[in-house]
Enzyme design. Sequence first.
Site, PDB file in Angstrom:
ATOM      1  N   GLU A 182       0.832  -1.215   0.000  1.00 13.70           N
ATOM      2  CA  GLU A 182       0.000   0.000   0.000  1.00 13.70           C
ATOM      3  C   GLU A 182       0.864   1.263   0.000  1.00 13.70           C
ATOM      4  O   GLU A 182       0.805   2.076   0.925  1.00 13.70           O
ATOM      5  CB  GLU A 182      -0.959  -0.017   1.191  1.00 13.70           C
ATOM      6  CG  GLU A 182      -1.970  -1.158   1.089  1.00 13.70           C
ATOM      7  CD  GLU A 182      -3.082  -1.098   2.126  1.00 13.70           C
ATOM      8  OE1 GLU A 182      -2.880  -0.501   3.195  1.00 13.70           O
ATOM      9  OE2 GLU A 182      -4.160  -1.659   1.860  1.00 13.70           O
ATOM     10  N   GLU A 376      -5.370  -8.354  -1.099  1.00 15.79           N
ATOM     11  CA  GLU A 376      -6.101  -8.153   0.160  1.00 15.79           C
ATOM     12  C   GLU A 376      -7.553  -7.849  -0.158  1.00 15.79           C
ATOM     13  O   GLU A 376      -7.841  -7.037  -1.047  1.00 15.79           O
ATOM     14  CB  GLU A 376      -5.559  -6.965   0.961  1.00 15.79           C
ATOM     15  CG  GLU A 376      -4.236  -7.211   1.624  1.00 15.79           C
ATOM     16  CD  GLU A 376      -3.791  -6.047   2.502  1.00 15.79           C
ATOM     17  OE1 GLU A 376      -4.659  -5.364   3.090  1.00 15.79           O
ATOM     18  OE2 GLU A 376      -2.577  -5.827   2.588  1.00 15.79           O
TER      19      GLU A 376
HETATM   20  C1  BG6 Z   1      -4.421  -2.840   4.738  1.00 16.36           C
HETATM   21  C2  BG6 Z   1      -3.105  -3.303   5.239  1.00 16.36           C
HETATM   22  O1  BG6 Z   1      -4.455  -1.472   4.898  1.00 16.36           O
HETATM   23  O2  BG6 Z   1      -5.591  -3.246   5.352  1.00 16.36           O
HETATM   24  C3  BG6 Z   1      -3.151  -4.382   6.285  1.00 16.36           C
HETATM   25  O3  BG6 Z   1      -2.226  -3.646   4.200  1.00 16.36           O
HETATM   26  C4  BG6 Z   1      -4.357  -4.198   7.156  1.00 16.36           C
HETATM   27  O4  BG6 Z   1      -1.947  -4.397   6.977  1.00 16.36           O
HETATM   28  C5  BG6 Z   1      -5.611  -4.302   6.294  1.00 16.36           C
HETATM   29  O5  BG6 Z   1      -4.426  -5.051   8.242  1.00 16.36           O
HETATM   30  C6  BG6 Z   1      -6.922  -4.242   7.040  1.00 16.36           C
HETATM   31  O6  BG6 Z   1      -6.946  -3.143   7.870  1.00 16.36           O
HETATM   32  P1  BG6 Z   1      -7.267  -3.262   9.408  1.00 16.36           P
HETATM   33  O7  BG6 Z   1      -7.016  -1.918   9.930  1.00 16.36           O
HETATM   34  O8  BG6 Z   1      -8.672  -3.684   9.505  1.00 16.36           O
HETATM   35  O9  BG6 Z   1      -6.319  -4.268   9.958  1.00 16.36           O
END
Ligand code: BG6
Length: 480
Positions: A182, A376
């Site tokens: 990211e 993701e």
């Molecule tokens: C992304 C990141 O921003 O979202 C992760 O690459 C992160 O590291 C994921 O965990 C989900 O966000 P969160 O804040 O719900 O853990």
Amino acid sequence: MSNFVFPENFLWGGALAANQVEGAYLEDGKGLSVVDLMPAGEKRRDIMKGYVPSLTPLEGEFYPSHGAIDFYHRYKEDIALFAEMGFKALRVSIAWARIYPTGEEAAPNEAGLKFYDDLFDELLKHGIQPVVTLAHFDVPVSLVEKYGSWRSRELVPLFEKYARTVLERYKNKVKYWMTFNEINMLLHLPFVGAGLTFQEGDNVKQIQYQAAHHQLVASALAVKACHELIPDAIIGCMLAAGSFYPYTCNPEDVFQGMEKDRESYFFIDVQSRGEYPGYAKRFFKDHGLNIAMEPGDADILKNNTVDYIGFSYYSSRTTSTDPEVVKKMTSGNVFGSVSNPYLAKSEWGWTIDPKGFRITANQLHDRYQKPLFVVENGLGAVDTVTPDGEVDDSYRIDYLQRHIAEMGEAIQDGVEIIGYTSWGPIDIVSASSGEMKKRYGYIYVDRDNEGQGTLKRIKKKSFDWYKQVIASRGADLEQK
Ligand code: BG6
């Protein structure tokens, strides 16, 4: 729901980040990393933004990364569960400070290298491809102390050295690489994205874009190293994606939506097309930014573009120029979006928009004409274990099935997608909030926000569902 069958070589799996799972934060010679300075609780947000009171952990605060879910010692058990679901790929990151604890040692830390050797061997034993992020919000704290992290050019050769070390070491084991997780996070949470800290009176934009230039050059040098050292590997960039919708068809809103998207595309335009786009040059001029670039930089960027576009997708975003509308911001969203009246939100205020996933994938593919890799996606939610020890996370299945269906649509639209690694296939520490109760997994981990619990792993309802999805190559998304 369609019964679209995904390509045979499609990489189904899950995604993790070292600091959110490993724990063992100083074990086997690991150095302190910026992510080890982010406590759970109220102080976290300011620290993530770069207002860091101390470069050592604060007395009385709880730091969830220090123990996380103890993946460092339990990875074999966890990988066996991923294999049971039929994973073809697992995305992990290497903690830079395990390899070079201060970032500047002459020789790497052998114990750190060995940990990842063992981890990759274990994955390959189960037929799971490691997909490796070189930097997932990880900078050795010593480099923050000494150089101010990525604001300094000094980080470029140090990162290149680290990248070359791990690329060389794992060249026979890892064929999928990614540079910065990211990368656009640098603009929103600068300490998280780039280890940047600020003092009163700093020109924050100048520092951010200078750091961005350093990361972009370092990313290109990592691409170069990967292509030299592992000719049969591919290496990509990674964008926190989610297209902006204009709140209305007022051209002012539409234009603002385009500008908001460009804030993020800026990074990928450089990483994928190999040069700064015209709108970036105008942005620098309009804001009086003067970005120091060295003579060879333009060539480095031009000659070492990424092979694929990795991205995370959780939500679409919405923007408006109307001050009344802007009052209705969604909570919890780092990217500052106004509330979209057509869409529901998660318990953490993240907009849920499966169609937006298809839109985002199409737009990225139209723009870059390169394969995409969804690295993701998922739903952070509160899960409850029943007295019988079961976890019914039907809401998660609902979220995932609708997103996977839209991904199938995107492929049918002509978008090339290499794989899908859903976020946090086992419950992990939340990056934004530091909580454990914001869970994404198919596997529950008995640990709470205060770090209490047995760390026992429990399969949730979604476990069998995801297994069925993978076994059917995405054709059977039904919740049984
Ligand atoms: C992304 C990141 O921003 O979202 C992760 O690459 C992160 O590291 C994921 O965990 C989900 O966000 P969160 O804040 O719900 O853990």
